[in-house]
Design a protein around this motif. Sequence first.
Motif, PDB file in Angstrom:
ATOM      1  N   LYS A 325      -0.814  15.186  -6.381  1.00 21.54           N
ATOM      2  CA  LYS A 325      -0.790  14.016  -7.264  1.00 21.54           C
ATOM      3  C   LYS A 325       0.488  13.961  -8.069  1.00 21.54           C
ATOM      4  O   LYS A 325       1.001  15.008  -8.497  1.00 21.54           O
ATOM      5  N   ASN A 326       0.998  12.740  -8.257  1.00 28.18           N
ATOM      6  CA  ASN A 326       2.096  12.526  -9.177  1.00 28.18           C
ATOM      7  C   ASN A 326       1.993  11.102  -9.713  1.00 28.18           C
ATOM      8  O   ASN A 326       1.092  10.359  -9.323  1.00 28.18           O
ATOM      9  N   LEU A 335      -2.603   9.923  -0.879  1.00 26.07           N
ATOM     10  CA  LEU A 335      -2.507  10.698   0.360  1.00 26.07           C
ATOM     11  C   LEU A 335      -1.586  11.899   0.169  1.00 26.07           C
ATOM     12  O   LEU A 335      -0.625  12.099   0.911  1.00 26.07           O
ATOM     13  N   ASN A 336      -1.905  12.716  -0.851  1.00 27.29           N
ATOM     14  CA  ASN A 336      -1.146  13.937  -1.140  1.00 27.29           C
ATOM     15  C   ASN A 336       0.340  13.660  -1.317  1.00 27.29           C
ATOM     16  O   ASN A 336       1.195  14.340  -0.742  1.00 27.29           O
ATOM     17  N   THR A 337       0.635  12.670  -2.118  1.00 26.13           N
ATOM     18  CA  THR A 337       1.993  12.264  -2.512  1.00 26.13           C
ATOM     19  C   THR A 337       2.861  11.791  -1.343  1.00 26.13           C
ATOM     20  O   THR A 337       4.089  11.787  -1.436  1.00 26.13           O
ATOM     21  N   THR A 338       2.238  11.339  -0.250  1.00 23.33           N
ATOM     22  CA  THR A 338       3.019  10.784   0.861  1.00 23.33           C
ATOM     23  C   THR A 338       3.163   9.270   0.752  1.00 23.33           C
ATOM     24  O   THR A 338       3.901   8.654   1.511  1.00 23.33           O
ATOM     25  N   ARG A 339       2.447   8.650  -0.194  1.00 24.45           N
ATOM     26  CA  ARG A 339       2.520   7.207  -0.415  1.00 24.45           C
ATOM     27  C   ARG A 339       2.703   6.943  -1.907  1.00 24.45           C
ATOM     28  O   ARG A 339       2.210   7.697  -2.748  1.00 24.45           O
ATOM     29  N   THR A 351      -8.366  -3.161  -2.986  1.00 27.20           N
ATOM     30  CA  THR A 351      -6.994  -3.510  -2.665  1.00 27.20           C
ATOM     31  C   THR A 351      -6.124  -2.267  -2.605  1.00 27.20           C
ATOM     32  O   THR A 351      -6.408  -1.262  -3.256  1.00 27.20           O
ATOM     33  N   GLU A 352      -5.049  -2.349  -1.829  1.00 27.42           N
ATOM     34  CA  GLU A 352      -4.023  -1.306  -1.829  1.00 27.42           C
ATOM     35  C   GLU A 352      -2.655  -1.950  -1.677  1.00 27.42           C
ATOM     36  O   GLU A 352      -2.496  -2.960  -0.983  1.00 27.42           O
ATOM     37  N   MET A 353      -1.674  -1.356  -2.337  1.00 28.84           N
ATOM     38  CA  MET A 353      -0.275  -1.756  -2.248  1.00 28.84           C
ATOM     39  C   MET A 353       0.518  -0.453  -2.184  1.00 28.84           C
ATOM     40  O   MET A 353       0.827   0.156  -3.199  1.00 28.84           O
ATOM     41  N   LEU A 354       0.822   0.002  -0.971  1.00 29.01           N
ATOM     42  CA  LEU A 354       1.374   1.343  -0.796  1.00 29.01           C
ATOM     43  C   LEU A 354       2.588   1.345   0.129  1.00 29.01           C
ATOM     44  O   LEU A 354       2.638   0.614   1.113  1.00 29.01           O
ATOM     45  N   SER A 355       3.535   2.217  -0.192  1.00 31.08           N
ATOM     46  CA  SER A 355       4.730   2.409   0.619  1.00 31.08           C
ATOM     47  C   SER A 355       4.905   3.882   0.939  1.00 31.08           C
ATOM     48  O   SER A 355       4.419   4.750   0.200  1.00 31.08           O
ATOM     49  N   ASP A 356       5.622   4.176   2.013  1.00 33.14           N
ATOM     50  CA  ASP A 356       6.020   5.564   2.232  1.00 33.14           C
ATOM     51  C   ASP A 356       7.118   5.909   1.229  1.00 33.14           C
ATOM     52  O   ASP A 356       7.654   5.045   0.531  1.00 33.14           O
ATOM     53  N   LEU A 357       7.458   7.191   1.134  1.00 41.81           N
ATOM     54  CA  LEU A 357       8.396   7.622   0.107  1.00 41.81           C
ATOM     55  C   LEU A 357       9.807   7.088   0.336  1.00 41.81           C
ATOM     56  O   LEU A 357      10.585   6.939  -0.615  1.00 41.81           O
ATOM     57  N   SER A 358      10.139   6.785   1.577  1.00 41.35           N
ATOM     58  CA  SER A 358      11.462   6.241   1.884  1.00 41.35           C
ATOM     59  C   SER A 358      11.584   4.766   1.513  1.00 41.35           C
ATOM     60  O   SER A 358      12.680   4.210   1.509  1.00 41.35           O
ATOM     61  N   LYS A 359      10.442   4.136   1.257  1.00 40.17           N
ATOM     62  CA  LYS A 359      10.354   2.696   0.964  1.00 40.17           C
ATOM     63  C   LYS A 359      10.711   1.827   2.167  1.00 40.17           C
ATOM     64  O   LYS A 359      11.041   0.652   2.032  1.00 40.17           O
ATOM     65  N   ASP A 360      10.639   2.428   3.351  1.00 35.14           N
ATOM     66  CA  ASP A 360      10.955   1.690   4.587  1.00 35.14           C
ATOM     67  C   ASP A 360       9.745   0.964   5.159  1.00 35.14           C
ATOM     68  O   ASP A 360       9.886  -0.092   5.776  1.00 35.14           O
ATOM     69  N   VAL A 361       8.564   1.533   5.003  1.00 33.01           N
ATOM     70  CA  VAL A 361       7.335   0.935   5.536  1.00 33.01           C
ATOM     71  C   VAL A 361       6.319   0.832   4.414  1.00 33.01           C
ATOM     72  O   VAL A 361       5.993   1.829   3.759  1.00 33.01           O
ATOM     73  N   ALA A 362       5.830  -0.377   4.187  1.00 32.38           N
ATOM     74  CA  ALA A 362       4.857  -0.611   3.119  1.00 32.38           C
ATOM     75  C   ALA A 362       3.758  -1.534   3.619  1.00 32.38           C
ATOM     76  O   ALA A 362       3.966  -2.331   4.544  1.00 32.38           O
ATOM     77  N   VAL A 363       2.592  -1.417   3.000  1.00 35.29           N
ATOM     78  CA  VAL A 363       1.422  -2.193   3.411  1.00 35.29           C
ATOM     79  C   VAL A 363       0.717  -2.738   2.176  1.00 35.29           C
ATOM     80  O   VAL A 363       0.575  -2.030   1.170  1.00 35.29           O
ATOM     81  N   ILE A 364       0.302  -3.984   2.273  1.00 37.79           N
ATOM     82  CA  ILE A 364      -0.588  -4.581   1.274  1.00 37.79           C
ATOM     83  C   ILE A 364      -1.879  -4.942   1.991  1.00 37.79           C
ATOM     84  O   ILE A 364      -1.845  -5.518   3.085  1.00 37.79           O
TER      85      ILE A 364
END
Length: 401
Positions: A325-326, A335-339, A351-364
């Motif tokens: 967590k962070n 997801l164990n700090t992967t999103r 609802t969810e608004m999540l991105s990978d850490l690189s900010k390259d792939v995100a989903v709403i």
Amino acid sequence: MKTLITIVALCVITTYALKANAQSINPTVETITKPLDVFIEEKLKESGMVGLGAAIIVNKEVVWIKGYGYADKEAGKPFTPNTIMNIGSISKTFTGVALMRAVEENKLSLDEDINKYLPFKVVNPYFPDEKITLRQLAIHTSGITDAYPTYDSVYHYGGDSPVQLGDFLKNYFEPTGKFYSKENFLNHKPGTYREYSNIGAALAGYIVEIATGKKLNVYTKQQILKPLKMNSTGWFFADINLYNHSKLYEKQNDIIKNIELYGEITYPDGGVRTSVADLSKFFIALLNEGEYKKTRILKKASVNEMLRFHYTVDDKPDNVKLNEKNAGIFWSTKLNTTRIGHGGSDPGIKTEMLSDLSKDVAVILFTNTALPNKDMNKYFYGIYDELHKTGEKLKQAKAKP
């Protein structure tokens, strides 16, 4: 004759533009995303979710967006990317941006004692000499907790709550208030223990209102919604077109029940109503250092401060494992700090608004149906996983020459 020539010319130009548009549709995107239709429609049928909307963002651009099922099942009204619904705790990210804007304007400081700004005192009775800061409210280490059943009472079914936010908070935090209890606080020194607090978020939003002299719906409209052309977004029923608002549902013992629309006293913690299409603009702006299509809502430094991981090896809550967590300024990990991003859960919504850490792939992802937890994990997050995997495939396809 000139009028006829003009009309013919316009028709030719329009036809050409339509053909150009049709040719510009990437067949690769269509091929990669086609299986999503079958997958999502199957999961809707299996789960009982009435309506769903989703977007995939790759390299800070919406590459796919769609709605499924119904915004109003009884009327046969489809759920589309423009369907409006309340988004629960994703709203905290709007409160976070508003907070950072007020900081930019030198109206607030993240690390001052919040009592500098408030018309009443907020003091942890277990640690009366320790200050509570806006940063602690935003990363959920303030020591303020959501006391039940008081927090359940903040939902007002049938419309916006007539109770004023400031009145509720004063009654919650002042020792003479009708909702006051020592149990509204944790027996942990502020800054040392993480506990997610909706009322803490509401308090932060109220402080923004005091500092700016504007209600949160007015301030965010000026600073966020209007600049980003988020015309389907607002905090209160009066701020939106109710015709486009989804009905809400809940699955109980395999029966789908209607839930009456509601507002919240503590709206800064979960009151935003928006669409998948509108929220995509906001999310991209945050992922893109504060800017969406040349429109800036925050300075780059403010976004970096908002999004950075605040828990570190040398400075973290006692009950947090960094690989699990962070948090940022009303910005969370999953997801164990992967999103990174935020999610929301309230009656009749998920609802969810999540991105990978690189900010390259995100989903709403929105649904207008609350499911039992086991079904939510299986179906809602099953769909989320499929959307993210599809986003990864689209990213790889885009990278190919």
